[in-house]
Design an enzyme around this catalytic site. Structure first.
Site, PDB file in Angstrom:
ATOM      1  N   TYR A  37       0.858  -1.259  -0.065  1.00 39.10           N
ATOM      2  CA  TYR A  37      -0.072   0.049  -0.175  1.00 39.10           C
ATOM      3  C   TYR A  37       1.059   1.031  -0.216  1.00 39.10           C
ATOM      4  O   TYR A  37       0.514   2.328  -0.652  1.00 39.10           O
ATOM      5  CB  TYR A  37      -0.853   0.049   1.353  1.00 39.10           C
ATOM      6  CG  TYR A  37      -2.213  -0.823   0.813  1.00 39.10           C
ATOM      7  CD1 TYR A  37      -2.282  -2.058   1.243  1.00 39.10           C
ATOM      8  CD2 TYR A  37      -3.236  -0.404   0.062  1.00 39.10           C
ATOM      9  CE1 TYR A  37      -3.206  -3.012   0.938  1.00 39.10           C
ATOM     10  CE2 TYR A  37      -4.250  -1.108  -0.318  1.00 39.10           C
ATOM     11  CZ  TYR A  37      -4.518  -2.468   0.065  1.00 39.10           C
ATOM     12  OH  TYR A  37      -5.308  -3.370  -0.133  1.00 39.10           O
ATOM     13  N   HIS A  86     -15.203   1.845  -2.672  1.00 39.93           N
ATOM     14  CA  HIS A  86     -13.870   0.980  -2.211  1.00 39.93           C
ATOM     15  C   HIS A  86     -13.104   1.534  -1.328  1.00 39.93           C
ATOM     16  O   HIS A  86     -11.787   1.434  -1.088  1.00 39.93           O
ATOM     17  CB  HIS A  86     -13.154   0.095  -3.487  1.00 39.93           C
ATOM     18  CG  HIS A  86     -14.105  -0.584  -4.045  1.00 39.93           C
ATOM     19  ND1 HIS A  86     -13.881  -1.202  -5.334  1.00 39.93           N
ATOM     20  CD2 HIS A  86     -15.206  -1.106  -3.890  1.00 39.93           C
ATOM     21  CE1 HIS A  86     -14.941  -2.075  -5.773  1.00 39.93           C
ATOM     22  NE2 HIS A  86     -15.830  -2.017  -4.751  1.00 39.93           N
TER      23      HIS A  86
HETATM   24  C1  BV8 Z   1     -18.309  -7.938  -0.749  1.00 40.47           C
HETATM   25  C2  BV8 Z   1      -9.838  -1.719  -2.721  1.00 40.47           C
HETATM   26  C3  BV8 Z   1     -19.947  -8.788   0.804  1.00 40.47           C
HETATM   27  C4  BV8 Z   1      -8.710  -2.479  -2.243  1.00 40.47           C
HETATM   28  C5  BV8 Z   1     -11.110  -3.070  -3.984  1.00 40.47           C
HETATM   29  C6  BV8 Z   1     -15.893 -14.548  -1.269  1.00 40.47           C
HETATM   30  C7  BV8 Z   1     -15.892 -13.770  -0.184  1.00 40.47           C
HETATM   31  C8  BV8 Z   1     -16.391 -12.623   0.115  1.00 40.47           C
HETATM   32  C9  BV8 Z   1     -16.732 -11.988  -1.218  1.00 40.47           C
HETATM   33  C10 BV8 Z   1     -16.605 -12.531  -2.190  1.00 40.47           C
HETATM   34  C11 BV8 Z   1     -16.158 -13.844  -2.613  1.00 40.47           C
HETATM   35  N1  BV8 Z   1     -16.067 -14.129  -3.721  1.00 40.47           N
HETATM   36  C12 BV8 Z   1     -16.448 -13.148  -4.373  1.00 40.47           C
HETATM   37  C13 BV8 Z   1     -16.661 -12.097  -3.826  1.00 40.47           C
HETATM   38  C14 BV8 Z   1     -16.952 -11.044  -4.142  1.00 40.47           C
HETATM   39  C15 BV8 Z   1     -15.713  -9.930  -3.951  1.00 40.47           C
HETATM   40  C16 BV8 Z   1     -15.268  -9.961  -5.400  1.00 40.47           C
HETATM   41  O1  BV8 Z   1     -16.192  -9.361  -6.281  1.00 40.47           O
HETATM   42  N2  BV8 Z   1     -14.323 -10.663  -6.079  1.00 40.47           N
HETATM   43  C17 BV8 Z   1     -13.789 -10.851  -7.347  1.00 40.47           C
HETATM   44  C18 BV8 Z   1     -12.405 -10.848  -7.370  1.00 40.47           C
HETATM   45  C19 BV8 Z   1     -14.618 -12.201  -7.930  1.00 40.47           C
HETATM   46  N3  BV8 Z   1     -16.224  -8.603  -3.804  1.00 40.47           N
HETATM   47  C20 BV8 Z   1     -15.992  -8.352  -2.393  1.00 40.47           C
HETATM   48  O2  BV8 Z   1     -15.217  -9.047  -1.614  1.00 40.47           O
HETATM   49  C21 BV8 Z   1     -16.632  -7.038  -1.921  1.00 40.47           C
HETATM   50  N4  BV8 Z   1     -17.212  -7.167  -0.833  1.00 40.47           N
HETATM   51  O3  BV8 Z   1     -18.703  -8.823  -1.640  1.00 40.47           O
HETATM   52  O4  BV8 Z   1     -18.845  -7.957   0.607  1.00 40.47           O
HETATM   53  C22 BV8 Z   1     -19.512 -10.245   1.493  1.00 40.47           C
HETATM   54  C23 BV8 Z   1     -18.582  -9.696   2.601  1.00 40.47           C
HETATM   55  C24 BV8 Z   1     -18.208 -10.918   3.271  1.00 40.47           C
HETATM   56  C25 BV8 Z   1     -18.589 -12.219   2.688  1.00 40.47           C
HETATM   57  C26 BV8 Z   1     -19.394 -12.406   1.556  1.00 40.47           C
HETATM   58  C27 BV8 Z   1     -19.907 -11.201   0.800  1.00 40.47           C
HETATM   59  C28 BV8 Z   1     -15.545  -6.162  -1.655  1.00 40.47           C
HETATM   60  C29 BV8 Z   1     -15.035  -5.776  -3.189  1.00 40.47           C
HETATM   61  C30 BV8 Z   1     -13.854  -4.618  -2.923  1.00 40.47           C
HETATM   62  C31 BV8 Z   1     -12.378  -5.130  -3.097  1.00 40.47           C
HETATM   63  N5  BV8 Z   1     -11.468  -3.705  -2.938  1.00 40.47           N
HETATM   64  N6  BV8 Z   1     -10.257  -2.100  -3.889  1.00 40.47           N
HETATM   65  C32 BV8 Z   1      -7.515  -1.959  -2.965  1.00 40.47           C
HETATM   66  O5  BV8 Z   1      -7.397  -1.572  -3.985  1.00 40.47           O
HETATM   67  O6  BV8 Z   1      -6.322  -2.280  -2.605  1.00 40.47           O
HETATM   68  S1  BV8 Z   1     -11.400  -3.734  -5.485  1.00 40.47           S
HETATM   69  C33 BV8 Z   1     -10.235  -3.385  -6.458  1.00 40.47           C
HETATM   70  O7  BV8 Z   1     -10.273  -4.426  -7.804  1.00 40.47           O
HETATM   71  C34 BV8 Z   1     -10.434  -2.138  -7.285  1.00 40.47           C
HETATM   72  O8  BV8 Z   1     -10.560  -0.985  -6.377  1.00 40.47           O
HETATM   73  C35 BV8 Z   1     -11.242  -2.207  -8.410  1.00 40.47           C
HETATM   74  O9  BV8 Z   1     -12.511  -1.917  -7.987  1.00 40.47           O
HETATM   75  C36 BV8 Z   1     -11.011  -3.583  -8.606  1.00 40.47           C
HETATM   76  C37 BV8 Z   1     -10.420  -3.782 -10.010  1.00 40.47           C
HETATM   77  O10 BV8 Z   1     -11.754  -3.797 -10.778  1.00 40.47           O
HETATM   78  P1  BV8 Z   1     -11.293  -2.615 -11.832  1.00 40.47           P
HETATM   79  O11 BV8 Z   1     -11.310  -1.098 -11.441  1.00 40.47           O
HETATM   80  O12 BV8 Z   1     -12.447  -2.927 -13.130  1.00 40.47           O
HETATM   81  O13 BV8 Z   1      -9.788  -2.812 -12.333  1.00 40.47           O
HETATM   82  P2  BV8 Z   1      -9.385  -4.036 -13.160  1.00 40.47           P
HETATM   83  O14 BV8 Z   1      -7.819  -3.996 -13.184  1.00 40.47           O
HETATM   84  O15 BV8 Z   1     -10.047  -5.212 -13.017  1.00 40.47           O
HETATM   85  O16 BV8 Z   1      -9.719  -3.625 -14.777  1.00 40.47           O
HETATM   86  C38 BV8 Z   1      -9.273  -2.277 -15.331  1.00 40.47           C
HETATM   87  C39 BV8 Z   1     -10.058  -2.277 -16.668  1.00 40.47           C
HETATM   88  O17 BV8 Z   1      -9.516  -1.049 -17.256  1.00 40.47           O
HETATM   89  C40 BV8 Z   1      -9.752  -3.224 -17.726  1.00 40.47           C
HETATM   90  O18 BV8 Z   1     -10.992  -3.603 -18.360  1.00 40.47           O
HETATM   91  C41 BV8 Z   1      -8.828  -2.580 -18.834  1.00 40.47           C
HETATM   92  O19 BV8 Z   1      -9.017  -3.108 -19.946  1.00 40.47           O
HETATM   93  C42 BV8 Z   1      -9.339  -1.193 -18.596  1.00 40.47           C
HETATM   94  N7  BV8 Z   1      -8.334  -0.181 -19.174  1.00 40.47           N
HETATM   95  C43 BV8 Z   1      -7.013  -0.360 -19.095  1.00 40.47           C
HETATM   96  N8  BV8 Z   1      -6.474   0.800 -19.565  1.00 40.47           N
HETATM   97  C44 BV8 Z   1      -7.452   1.730 -19.975  1.00 40.47           C
HETATM   98  C45 BV8 Z   1      -8.669   1.166 -19.435  1.00 40.47           C
HETATM   99  N9  BV8 Z   1      -9.740   1.569 -19.575  1.00 40.47           N
HETATM  100  C46 BV8 Z   1      -9.946   2.932 -20.141  1.00 40.47           C
HETATM  101  N10 BV8 Z   1      -8.944   3.519 -20.436  1.00 40.47           N
HETATM  102  C47 BV8 Z   1      -7.493   2.903 -20.228  1.00 40.47           C
HETATM  103  N11 BV8 Z   1      -6.520   3.742 -20.696  1.00 40.47           N
END
Ligand code: BV8
Length: 248
Positions: free
Chosen positions: A69, A122
Protein backbone atom coordinates in the site's frame (compact mmCIF):
# COMPACT_ATOMS: atom_id res chain seq x y z
CA UNK A 1 -12.95 3.49 -32.38
CA UNK A 2 -16.37 2.87 -33.92
CA UNK A 3 -17.69 6.24 -35.15
CA UNK A 4 -21.28 5.04 -35.10
CA UNK A 5 -20.99 4.10 -31.41
CA UNK A 6 -19.43 7.50 -30.67
CA UNK A 7 -22.22 9.30 -32.53
CA UNK A 8 -24.91 7.26 -30.79
CA UNK A 9 -23.42 7.93 -27.37
CA UNK A 10 -23.00 11.64 -28.10
CA UNK A 11 -26.57 11.94 -29.31
CA UNK A 12 -27.92 10.14 -26.23
CA UNK A 13 -25.79 12.30 -23.93
CA UNK A 14 -27.14 15.50 -25.48
CA UNK A 15 -30.70 14.58 -24.58
CA UNK A 16 -30.01 12.83 -21.30
CA UNK A 17 -31.37 14.13 -18.00
CA UNK A 18 -29.57 12.25 -15.22
CA UNK A 19 -26.19 10.71 -16.15
CA UNK A 20 -24.21 8.26 -14.01
CA UNK A 21 -20.48 7.93 -14.72
CA UNK A 22 -19.16 4.64 -13.29
CA UNK A 23 -15.38 4.26 -13.30
CA UNK A 24 -12.75 1.63 -12.56
CA UNK A 25 -8.98 1.39 -12.49
CA UNK A 26 -8.64 1.98 -16.25
CA UNK A 27 -9.79 5.56 -15.61
CA UNK A 28 -6.45 6.24 -13.87
CA UNK A 29 -4.23 4.08 -16.11
CA UNK A 30 -3.12 7.05 -18.26
CA UNK A 31 -2.21 8.93 -15.07
CA UNK A 32 0.37 6.23 -14.46
CA UNK A 33 -1.53 4.31 -11.77
CA UNK A 34 -1.42 0.61 -12.70
CA UNK A 35 -4.85 -1.02 -13.03
CA UNK A 36 -5.68 -3.41 -10.24
CA UNK A 37 -4.59 -6.45 -12.15
CA UNK A 38 -1.50 -4.65 -13.54
CA UNK A 39 -0.72 -3.48 -10.01
CA UNK A 40 0.84 -6.88 -9.55
CA UNK A 41 3.74 -6.31 -11.88
CA UNK A 42 7.39 -6.77 -10.98
CA UNK A 43 7.99 -7.40 -7.27
CA UNK A 44 4.30 -8.00 -6.61
CA UNK A 45 3.66 -10.22 -9.64
CA UNK A 46 3.82 -13.38 -7.53
CA UNK A 47 0.89 -12.29 -5.34
CA UNK A 48 -2.88 -12.52 -5.86
CA UNK A 49 -4.51 -9.07 -5.46
CA UNK A 50 -7.51 -10.52 -3.65
CA UNK A 51 -5.07 -12.05 -1.12
CA UNK A 52 -3.03 -8.88 -0.52
CA UNK A 53 -6.15 -6.66 -0.49
CA UNK A 54 -7.82 -8.60 2.35
CA UNK A 55 -7.86 -8.60 6.14
CA UNK A 56 -6.55 -12.18 6.19
CA UNK A 57 -3.67 -11.15 3.92
CA UNK A 58 -2.84 -8.19 6.13
CA UNK A 59 -2.96 -10.17 9.38
CA UNK A 60 -0.87 -12.93 7.81
CA UNK A 61 1.91 -10.55 6.78
CA UNK A 62 1.24 -6.96 7.91
CA UNK A 63 4.63 -5.60 6.76
CA UNK A 64 4.30 -7.06 3.22
CA UNK A 65 0.78 -5.70 2.73
CA UNK A 66 1.66 -2.35 4.34
CA UNK A 67 4.64 -1.99 1.96
CA UNK A 68 2.39 -2.76 -1.04
CA UNK A 69 0.00 0.00 0.00
CA UNK A 70 2.84 2.42 0.77
CA UNK A 71 4.18 1.91 -2.76
CA UNK A 72 0.71 2.39 -4.28
CA UNK A 73 0.09 5.51 -2.13
CA UNK A 74 3.33 7.05 -3.37
CA UNK A 75 2.20 6.37 -6.94
CA UNK A 76 -1.16 8.06 -6.30
CA UNK A 77 0.56 11.11 -4.80
CA UNK A 78 2.85 11.38 -7.87
CA UNK A 79 -0.05 10.99 -10.32
CA UNK A 80 -2.07 13.80 -11.89
CA UNK A 81 -5.67 13.68 -13.12
CA UNK A 82 -5.67 12.91 -16.86
CA UNK A 83 -7.72 14.42 -19.70
CA UNK A 84 -10.44 11.88 -18.99
CA UNK A 85 -10.86 12.96 -15.35
CA UNK A 86 -10.89 16.61 -16.45
CA UNK A 87 -13.45 15.96 -19.21
CA UNK A 88 -15.81 14.27 -16.72
CA UNK A 89 -15.40 17.15 -14.25
CA UNK A 90 -16.12 19.76 -16.96
CA UNK A 91 -19.14 17.77 -18.18
CA UNK A 92 -20.51 17.59 -14.62
CA UNK A 93 -19.89 21.32 -14.02
CA UNK A 94 -21.92 22.14 -17.15
CA UNK A 95 -24.85 20.02 -15.87
CA UNK A 96 -25.21 20.91 -12.19
CA UNK A 97 -27.11 18.28 -10.22
CA UNK A 98 -27.51 15.93 -13.21
CA UNK A 99 -24.24 13.99 -13.18
CA UNK A 100 -23.28 11.44 -10.49
CA UNK A 101 -19.76 9.99 -10.52
CA UNK A 102 -19.43 6.57 -8.88
CA UNK A 103 -15.92 5.18 -8.67
CA UNK A 104 -14.37 1.85 -7.69
CA UNK A 105 -11.00 3.60 -7.55
CA UNK A 106 -9.22 4.28 -4.29
CA UNK A 107 -7.10 7.12 -5.71
CA UNK A 108 -8.15 10.78 -5.43
CA UNK A 109 -7.87 11.78 -9.10
CA UNK A 110 -11.61 12.38 -9.70
CA UNK A 111 -11.63 14.62 -6.61
CA UNK A 112 -8.49 16.49 -7.65
CA UNK A 113 -10.00 17.02 -11.14
CA UNK A 114 -13.01 18.70 -9.51
CA UNK A 115 -15.50 15.87 -8.86
CA UNK A 116 -15.30 16.36 -5.12
CA UNK A 117 -18.61 14.53 -4.55
CA UNK A 118 -17.65 11.36 -6.41
CA UNK A 119 -19.11 8.31 -4.62
CA UNK A 120 -16.20 6.09 -3.49
CA UNK A 121 -17.33 2.44 -3.35
CA UNK A 122 -13.99 0.98 -2.24
CA UNK A 123 -12.63 3.67 0.08
CA UNK A 124 -9.59 5.93 -0.04
CA UNK A 125 -6.03 4.57 -0.21
CA UNK A 126 -4.65 7.81 1.28
CA UNK A 127 -6.68 7.41 4.49
CA UNK A 128 -5.53 5.47 7.58
CA UNK A 129 -7.85 3.46 9.85
CA UNK A 130 -7.32 1.21 12.85
CA UNK A 131 -7.20 -2.53 12.08
CA UNK A 132 -9.18 -3.29 15.28
CA UNK A 133 -11.84 -1.21 16.98
CA UNK A 134 -10.03 0.93 19.54
CA UNK A 135 -11.14 0.11 23.12
CA UNK A 136 -9.57 3.28 24.56
CA UNK A 137 -11.67 6.29 25.51
CA UNK A 138 -11.22 8.70 23.88
CA UNK A 139 -10.22 6.53 20.94
CA UNK A 140 -6.60 6.76 19.81
CA UNK A 141 -5.83 8.74 16.63
CA UNK A 142 -4.26 6.73 13.74
CA UNK A 143 -2.34 9.89 12.82
CA UNK A 144 -0.54 9.61 16.19
CA UNK A 145 0.71 6.06 15.56
CA UNK A 146 4.43 5.33 15.40
CA UNK A 147 6.32 5.13 12.08
CA UNK A 148 6.32 1.35 11.85
CA UNK A 149 5.48 -0.88 8.87
CA UNK A 150 2.57 -0.93 9.61
CA UNK A 151 2.41 1.92 12.16
CA UNK A 152 1.19 0.88 15.62
CA UNK A 153 -0.47 2.82 18.40
CA UNK A 154 1.95 3.52 21.28
CA UNK A 155 -1.01 3.59 23.70
CA UNK A 156 -2.93 0.42 22.81
CA UNK A 157 -0.80 -1.50 20.27
CA UNK A 158 -3.46 -1.33 17.56
CA UNK A 159 -2.16 -1.52 13.97
CA UNK A 160 -2.93 1.03 11.28
CA UNK A 161 -4.48 -0.22 7.99
CA UNK A 162 -5.33 1.66 4.78
CA UNK A 163 -8.85 3.14 4.57
CA UNK A 164 -9.89 0.88 1.66
CA UNK A 165 -12.57 -1.84 1.38
CA UNK A 166 -10.78 -5.19 1.29
CA UNK A 167 -12.11 -8.30 -0.45
CA UNK A 168 -14.57 -9.98 1.86
CA UNK A 169 -15.49 -6.65 3.47
CA UNK A 170 -18.82 -4.89 3.07
CA UNK A 171 -18.90 -1.71 1.03
CA UNK A 172 -19.69 1.51 2.91
CA UNK A 173 -23.51 1.23 3.29
CA UNK A 174 -24.28 4.83 2.33
CA UNK A 175 -22.03 4.67 -0.72
CA UNK A 176 -23.62 1.54 -2.21
CA UNK A 177 -27.14 2.86 -1.58
CA UNK A 178 -26.35 6.19 -3.26
CA UNK A 179 -24.69 4.40 -6.18
CA UNK A 180 -27.67 2.04 -6.58
CA UNK A 181 -30.05 5.04 -6.64
CA UNK A 182 -27.94 6.80 -9.28
CA UNK A 183 -27.83 3.62 -11.37
CA UNK A 184 -31.62 3.17 -11.17
CA UNK A 185 -32.45 6.80 -11.91
CA UNK A 186 -29.99 7.65 -14.68
CA UNK A 187 -31.02 7.87 -18.34
CA UNK A 188 -27.46 7.14 -19.41
CA UNK A 189 -24.67 5.26 -17.64
CA UNK A 190 -21.13 5.90 -18.89
CA UNK A 191 -18.94 2.96 -17.79
CA UNK A 192 -15.22 3.76 -17.97
CA UNK A 193 -12.19 1.55 -17.43
CA UNK A 194 -13.59 -1.39 -15.52
CA UNK A 195 -13.26 -5.13 -16.11
CA UNK A 196 -16.62 -5.67 -14.40
CA UNK A 197 -15.02 -8.45 -12.37
CA UNK A 198 -15.58 -7.09 -8.87
CA UNK A 199 -18.95 -7.30 -7.14
CA UNK A 200 -21.27 -5.84 -5.95
CA UNK A 201 -19.89 -2.78 -7.85
CA UNK A 202 -20.20 -4.43 -11.26
CA UNK A 203 -23.89 -5.08 -10.54
CA UNK A 204 -24.54 -1.35 -10.90
CA UNK A 205 -24.24 -1.66 -14.69
CA UNK A 206 -26.89 -4.40 -14.72
CA UNK A 207 -29.09 -2.25 -12.47
CA UNK A 208 -28.85 0.71 -14.85
CA UNK A 209 -29.53 -1.45 -17.92
CA UNK A 210 -32.55 -3.12 -16.26
CA UNK A 211 -33.91 0.29 -15.26
CA UNK A 212 -33.85 1.36 -18.91
CA UNK A 213 -30.67 3.45 -19.07
CA UNK A 214 -28.60 3.72 -22.25
CA UNK A 215 -25.28 2.07 -21.32
CA UNK A 216 -22.07 3.22 -23.03
CA UNK A 217 -18.72 1.56 -22.21
CA UNK A 218 -15.28 3.15 -22.69
CA UNK A 219 -12.53 0.53 -22.57
CA UNK A 220 -9.69 -0.41 -24.95
CA UNK A 221 -10.33 -4.10 -24.20
CA UNK A 222 -13.39 -6.36 -23.87
CA UNK A 223 -14.85 -6.57 -20.34
CA UNK A 224 -17.22 -8.85 -18.43
CA UNK A 225 -20.00 -6.29 -18.80
CA UNK A 226 -19.78 -5.57 -22.53
CA UNK A 227 -23.03 -7.53 -22.92
CA UNK A 228 -24.82 -4.80 -20.94
CA UNK A 229 -23.72 -2.04 -23.34
CA UNK A 230 -25.76 -0.35 -26.07
CA UNK A 231 -22.55 1.31 -27.30
CA UNK A 232 -18.93 0.21 -26.77
CA UNK A 233 -16.27 2.89 -27.41
CA UNK A 234 -13.13 0.79 -27.85
CA UNK A 235 -10.35 3.16 -26.76
CA UNK A 236 -8.48 4.69 -23.80
CA UNK A 237 -10.33 7.01 -21.41
CA UNK A 238 -8.01 10.02 -21.74
CA UNK A 239 -8.57 10.08 -25.52
CA UNK A 240 -12.19 8.97 -25.81
CA UNK A 241 -13.77 10.99 -22.99
CA UNK A 242 -12.74 14.45 -24.26
CA UNK A 243 -14.00 13.48 -27.75
CA UNK A 244 -17.26 12.16 -26.32
CA UNK A 245 -17.99 14.73 -23.63
CA UNK A 246 -16.75 17.97 -25.16
CA UNK A 247 -19.24 17.55 -28.02
CA UNK A 248 -22.18 16.44 -25.90
C1 BV8 B 1 -18.31 -8.03 -0.64
C2 BV8 B 1 -9.83 -1.68 -2.60
C3 BV8 B 1 -19.97 -8.79 0.82
C4 BV8 B 1 -8.63 -2.48 -2.18
C5 BV8 B 1 -11.09 -3.20 -4.03
C6 BV8 B 1 -15.88 -14.57 -1.31
C7 BV8 B 1 -16.01 -13.89 -0.10
C8 BV8 B 1 -16.43 -12.58 -0.04
C9 BV8 B 1 -16.73 -11.91 -1.20
C10 BV8 B 1 -16.55 -12.58 -2.39
C11 BV8 B 1 -16.16 -13.89 -2.47
N1 BV8 B 1 -16.11 -14.23 -3.78
C12 BV8 B 1 -16.46 -13.18 -4.54
C13 BV8 B 1 -16.74 -12.17 -3.70
C14 BV8 B 1 -17.12 -10.88 -4.06
C15 BV8 B 1 -15.82 -10.05 -4.12
C16 BV8 B 1 -15.40 -10.03 -5.56
O1 BV8 B 1 -16.02 -9.35 -6.34
N2 BV8 B 1 -14.36 -10.82 -5.91
C17 BV8 B 1 -13.94 -10.88 -7.30
C18 BV8 B 1 -12.42 -10.96 -7.36
C19 BV8 B 1 -14.61 -12.08 -7.93
N3 BV8 B 1 -16.20 -8.74 -3.65
C20 BV8 B 1 -15.97 -8.39 -2.38
O2 BV8 B 1 -15.34 -9.05 -1.59
C21 BV8 B 1 -16.57 -7.05 -2.01
N4 BV8 B 1 -17.28 -7.19 -0.76
O3 BV8 B 1 -18.71 -8.74 -1.52
O4 BV8 B 1 -18.87 -7.95 0.61
C22 BV8 B 1 -19.46 -10.01 1.50
C23 BV8 B 1 -18.66 -9.87 2.62
C24 BV8 B 1 -18.24 -11.02 3.27
C25 BV8 B 1 -18.58 -12.29 2.78
C26 BV8 B 1 -19.35 -12.39 1.61
C27 BV8 B 1 -19.80 -11.23 0.98
C28 BV8 B 1 -15.48 -6.03 -1.82
C29 BV8 B 1 -14.82 -5.74 -3.14
C30 BV8 B 1 -13.90 -4.54 -2.98
C31 BV8 B 1 -12.46 -4.99 -3.04
N5 BV8 B 1 -11.57 -3.83 -2.98
N6 BV8 B 1 -10.28 -2.12 -3.91
C32 BV8 B 1 -7.39 -2.08 -2.94
O5 BV8 B 1 -7.51 -1.39 -3.96
O6 BV8 B 1 -6.32 -2.50 -2.51
S1 BV8 B 1 -11.52 -3.72 -5.57
C33 BV8 B 1 -10.22 -3.41 -6.61
O7 BV8 B 1 -10.40 -4.28 -7.69
C34 BV8 B 1 -10.22 -2.05 -7.22
O8 BV8 B 1 -10.59 -1.05 -6.35
C35 BV8 B 1 -11.17 -2.17 -8.36
O9 BV8 B 1 -12.42 -1.76 -7.96
C36 BV8 B 1 -11.22 -3.62 -8.61
C37 BV8 B 1 -10.66 -3.96 -9.96
O10 BV8 B 1 -11.64 -3.69 -10.82
P1 BV8 B 1 -11.42 -2.63 -12.00
O11 BV8 B 1 -11.54 -1.26 -11.46
O12 BV8 B 1 -12.34 -3.03 -13.07
O13 BV8 B 1 -9.92 -2.80 -12.45
P2 BV8 B 1 -9.30 -3.99 -13.30
O14 BV8 B 1 -7.83 -3.90 -13.15
O15 BV8 B 1 -10.01 -5.25 -13.00
O16 BV8 B 1 -9.69 -3.61 -14.82
C38 BV8 B 1 -9.18 -2.42 -15.39
C39 BV8 B 1 -9.96 -2.19 -16.66
O17 BV8 B 1 -9.49 -0.98 -17.25
C40 BV8 B 1 -9.76 -3.27 -17.70
O18 BV8 B 1 -11.02 -3.63 -18.25
C41 BV8 B 1 -8.89 -2.60 -18.76
O19 BV8 B 1 -9.19 -3.08 -20.07
C42 BV8 B 1 -9.31 -1.17 -18.63
N7 BV8 B 1 -8.32 -0.19 -19.08
C43 BV8 B 1 -6.98 -0.30 -19.10
N8 BV8 B 1 -6.44 0.85 -19.56
C44 BV8 B 1 -7.46 1.70 -19.83
C45 BV8 B 1 -8.67 1.04 -19.52
N9 BV8 B 1 -9.87 1.62 -19.67
C46 BV8 B 1 -9.89 2.88 -20.16
N10 BV8 B 1 -8.78 3.58 -20.47
C47 BV8 B 1 -7.56 3.02 -20.32
N11 BV8 B 1 -6.46 3.72 -20.66
Amino acid sequence: MDDAALAAARQRLQGAGAVCVFTGAGMSAESGIPTFRDALTGLWSRFDPAALASEEGFRADPQLVWDWYAERRAGVRRAQPNAGHLAIAAFARARPGRVTVVTQNVDDLHQRAGCTDAIRLHGDILQDRWLDACAQRPACDPAQADAGRPPRCGRCGNRVRPGVVWFGELLPPGAMEAAEAAARQCELMLVVGTSGAVWPAAGLVHTARRAGAFVAIVNPHPSEIDDQAHAVLRGPAARVLPELLHHS
